[in-house]
Design a protein around this motif. Structure first.
Motif, PDB file in Angstrom:
ATOM      1  N   LEU A 195     -10.047   0.508  -0.639  1.00 31.29           N
ATOM      2  CA  LEU A 195     -10.510  -0.020   0.639  1.00 31.29           C
ATOM      3  C   LEU A 195     -12.018   0.131   0.686  1.00 31.29           C
ATOM      4  O   LEU A 195     -12.546   1.193   0.322  1.00 31.29           O
ATOM      5  CB  LEU A 195      -9.881   0.735   1.809  1.00 31.29           C
ATOM      6  CG  LEU A 195      -8.428   0.404   2.182  1.00 31.29           C
ATOM      7  CD1 LEU A 195      -7.457   0.665   1.043  1.00 31.29           C
ATOM      8  CD2 LEU A 195      -8.011   1.165   3.431  1.00 31.29           C
TER       9      LEU A 195
ATOM     10  N   ASN B 115      -5.314   2.641  -7.985  1.00 29.72           N
ATOM     11  CA  ASN B 115      -4.529   2.139  -6.859  1.00 29.72           C
ATOM     12  C   ASN B 115      -5.420   1.345  -5.902  1.00 29.72           C
ATOM     13  O   ASN B 115      -6.517   0.944  -6.266  1.00 29.72           O
ATOM     14  CB  ASN B 115      -3.806   3.295  -6.171  1.00 29.72           C
ATOM     15  CG  ASN B 115      -2.781   3.950  -7.086  1.00 29.72           C
ATOM     16  OD1 ASN B 115      -2.267   3.311  -8.016  1.00 29.72           O
ATOM     17  ND2 ASN B 115      -2.479   5.213  -6.856  1.00 29.72           N
ATOM     18  N   ALA B 116      -4.963   1.133  -4.688  1.00 26.93           N
ATOM     19  CA  ALA B 116      -5.700   0.285  -3.746  1.00 26.93           C
ATOM     20  C   ALA B 116      -7.057   0.884  -3.394  1.00 26.93           C
ATOM     21  O   ALA B 116      -7.168   2.088  -3.128  1.00 26.93           O
ATOM     22  CB  ALA B 116      -4.878   0.080  -2.481  1.00 26.93           C
TER      23      ALA B 116
ATOM     24  N   TYR C 138      -4.390   5.250  -1.631  1.00 21.22           N
ATOM     25  CA  TYR C 138      -5.643   4.489  -1.623  1.00 21.22           C
ATOM     26  C   TYR C 138      -6.869   5.390  -1.582  1.00 21.22           C
ATOM     27  O   TYR C 138      -6.801   6.558  -1.197  1.00 21.22           O
ATOM     28  CB  TYR C 138      -5.683   3.486  -0.467  1.00 21.22           C
ATOM     29  CG  TYR C 138      -5.795   4.058   0.935  1.00 21.22           C
ATOM     30  CD1 TYR C 138      -7.016   4.492   1.458  1.00 21.22           C
ATOM     31  CD2 TYR C 138      -4.686   4.100   1.777  1.00 21.22           C
ATOM     32  CE1 TYR C 138      -7.129   4.967   2.757  1.00 21.22           C
ATOM     33  CE2 TYR C 138      -4.784   4.566   3.083  1.00 21.22           C
ATOM     34  CZ  TYR C 138      -6.018   5.005   3.571  1.00 21.22           C
ATOM     35  OH  TYR C 138      -6.129   5.476   4.850  1.00 21.22           O
TER      36      TYR C 138
ATOM     37  N   HIS D 232     -10.679   5.023   0.112  1.00 16.59           N
ATOM     38  CA  HIS D 232     -11.412   4.266   1.128  1.00 16.59           C
ATOM     39  C   HIS D 232     -12.887   4.638   1.020  1.00 16.59           C
ATOM     40  O   HIS D 232     -13.254   5.792   1.237  1.00 16.59           O
ATOM     41  CB  HIS D 232     -10.854   4.630   2.507  1.00 16.59           C
ATOM     42  CG  HIS D 232     -11.488   3.907   3.654  1.00 16.59           C
ATOM     43  ND1 HIS D 232     -11.155   4.172   4.961  1.00 16.59           N
ATOM     44  CD2 HIS D 232     -12.439   2.938   3.701  1.00 16.59           C
ATOM     45  CE1 HIS D 232     -11.854   3.391   5.769  1.00 16.59           C
ATOM     46  NE2 HIS D 232     -12.643   2.645   5.021  1.00 16.59           N
TER      47      HIS D 232
ATOM     48  N   ASP E 231      -9.519  -4.150  -2.566  1.00 14.16           N
ATOM     49  CA  ASP E 231      -8.175  -4.668  -2.329  1.00 14.16           C
ATOM     50  C   ASP E 231      -7.913  -4.903  -0.848  1.00 14.16           C
ATOM     51  O   ASP E 231      -7.081  -5.731  -0.483  1.00 14.16           O
ATOM     52  CB  ASP E 231      -7.135  -3.688  -2.878  1.00 14.16           C
ATOM     53  CG  ASP E 231      -7.274  -3.502  -4.376  1.00 14.16           C
ATOM     54  OD1 ASP E 231      -7.124  -4.493  -5.111  1.00 14.16           O
ATOM     55  OD2 ASP E 231      -7.550  -2.367  -4.809  1.00 14.16           O
TER      56      ASP E 231
ATOM     57  N   LEU F 170       0.863  -1.183   0.000  1.00 15.40           N
ATOM     58  CA  LEU F 170       0.000   0.000   0.000  1.00 15.40           C
ATOM     59  C   LEU F 170       0.893   1.224   0.000  1.00 15.40           C
ATOM     60  O   LEU F 170       1.494   1.556   1.024  1.00 15.40           O
ATOM     61  CB  LEU F 170      -0.900  -0.012   1.238  1.00 15.40           C
ATOM     62  CG  LEU F 170      -1.976   1.074   1.299  1.00 15.40           C
ATOM     63  CD1 LEU F 170      -3.071   0.789   0.293  1.00 15.40           C
ATOM     64  CD2 LEU F 170      -2.565   1.167   2.701  1.00 15.40           C
TER      65      LEU F 170
ATOM     66  N   GLU G 202      -4.993   9.540   6.309  1.00 13.60           N
ATOM     67  CA  GLU G 202      -6.227   9.419   5.524  1.00 13.60           C
ATOM     68  C   GLU G 202      -7.023  10.704   5.693  1.00 13.60           C
ATOM     69  O   GLU G 202      -7.307  11.125   6.816  1.00 13.60           O
ATOM     70  CB  GLU G 202      -7.056   8.227   5.998  1.00 13.60           C
ATOM     71  CG  GLU G 202      -8.412   8.137   5.313  1.00 13.60           C
ATOM     72  CD  GLU G 202      -9.222   6.918   5.735  1.00 13.60           C
ATOM     73  OE1 GLU G 202      -8.807   5.789   5.392  1.00 13.60           O
ATOM     74  OE2 GLU G 202     -10.255   7.086   6.418  1.00 13.60           O
TER      75      GLU G 202
ATOM     76  N   GLY H 163      -4.132   8.772   1.770  1.00 14.11           N
ATOM     77  CA  GLY H 163      -5.382   8.144   1.362  1.00 14.11           C
ATOM     78  C   GLY H 163      -6.531   9.111   1.576  1.00 14.11           C
ATOM     79  O   GLY H 163      -6.373  10.156   2.213  1.00 14.11           O
TER      80      GLY H 163
END
Length: 358
Positions: free
Chosen positions: A284, A281-282, A260, A262, A305, A10, A172, A224
């Motif tokens: 959540l 990208n990732a 990420y 989220h 992910d 991540l 985040e 994030g």
């Protein structure tokens, strides 16, 4: 097929599996916004989840809305969070700090300074707020000037730098669940007529400016952002333009190459699929009400992910061991979710060592 036990990178952080601790307000900081020793214990207990995302942390004095929520804007707060990060790292975990400006959600009586709340527009939530003297009507907030908006963007930037200086692996940005960034997105909370209101491009401007400022300060690989498309809360409703607003916002956030996205999500599956396709990208994904049996389904389906876990992780500091061994979960005590001491915070029992290893 991806499973919850597959490792993942991540940003620049290696995680041992695909579970994470979801951010949850616990309201156990001091009146000065300093998290206490129990906070370090709480997060360190849950380090087995690999990635921990903290409760919302106010980036400035004016970012506070609830009682006893922590900040990251004073030296004492930063020192206390450094202890949290050190304890988590010593236990083998990684931790991101969620930066949350409450905006109009809260009450001046919940803050040490008692100043009016700040928001995009002078519109109250219409919902009661819990205060030291009991529930009170939510007050009408003060509309931010354009200069104050720029100051607030800088508050997020400085808070992100402070989190990294305190040893956190990243931050985040809380752009969801009815708080300040979400308030700019929704026309029911934003009736501005300047460059931050009206059109979709104007209403997403603040979110993009905060994300760009934070990523520019600490690096996109450490940044994030959380969004909650279609979630109607605290008088906010993005209305029929909501899907297009989020398509456009996610596309422009993707250009920043953040670590990420989220999502707090329980809406239309078609929009979720579009967001998944737009985000490189990732991703959540939190689904409110997710059962034990549903853990891992979004990973297997390729929709997510990483799956952050909320209440189950709150009540089970050894959640990973319980999942692997098939052991029963502790039941969360809702009466101790907000405020108080160790009860319902750091005293949930762990499995005996021999049972966890089975």
């Amino acid at each position: 097929m991806t499973t919850i036990w597959d490792p993942i990178e991540l940003g620049g952080v290696q995680l041992p599996h695909r579970l994470a601790l979801a951010p949850m307000t616990r309201s156990r900081a001091g009146a000065d916004g300093v998290p206490g020793p129990l906070t370090a214990e709480y997060y360190a207990q849950r380090a087995g989840l690999g990635l921990l995302i903290t409760e919302g942390v106010q980036p400035s004095e004016d970012g506070q809305g609830y009682m006893n929520t922590p900040g990251i804007h004073t030296a004492a707060q930063q020192a206390a969070w450094r202890e949290v990060a050190e304890r988590v790292h010593a236990a083998g975990g990684r931790i991101f700090m969620q930066l949350m400006h409450a905006g109009r959600v809260g009450h001046p009586d919940n803050t040490p300074h008692h100043r009016p709340l700040l928001a995009p527009s002078a519109i109250a939530t219409g919902e009661p707020v819990f205060t030291p003297t009991g529930p009170q009507p939510a007050p009408v907030p003060q509309a931010l000037t354009t200069d104050e908006i720029r100051t607030t963007v800088d508050d997020f930037r400085r808070a992100a730098a402070a989190a990294i200086a305190a040893g956190f692996d990243g931050v985040e940005i809380h752009g969801a669940n009815g708080y300040l960034i979400n308030q700019f997105l929704a026309p029911t909370g934003n009736v501005r007529t300047d460059e931050y209101g009206g059109s979709i491009d104007n209403r997403i401007r603040f979110a993009l400016e905060v994300a760009a400022a934070v990523a520019g300060e600490i690096g996109p690989e450490r940044t994030g952002i959380r969004l909650s498309p279609g979630f109607v809360i605290a008088g906010l409703d993005e209305g029929p333009e909501g899907p297009e607003l989020y398509r456009r916002l996610v596309e422009r956030l993707a250009a920043l190459d953040l670590a990420y996205l989220h999502l707090f999500y329980f809406g239309d599956e078609a929009l979720l699929a579009e967001i998944r396709a737009l985000w490189p990208n990732a991703l959540l994904l939190v689904r409110p009400g997710r059962t034990r049996e549903q853990i891992g389904r979004d990973l297997a389906a390729g929709i997510a992910d990483i799956e952050p876990i909320g209440t189950f992780a709150l009540a089970n500091p050894d959640l990973v061991e319980r999942l692997k061994s098939g052991a029963e979960f502790n039941t969360a005590d809702k009466a101790t979710f907000f405020g108080g001491g160790a009860a319902g915070y750091t005293d949930y029992p762990r499995l005996p060592v021999h049972e966890a290893a089975e």
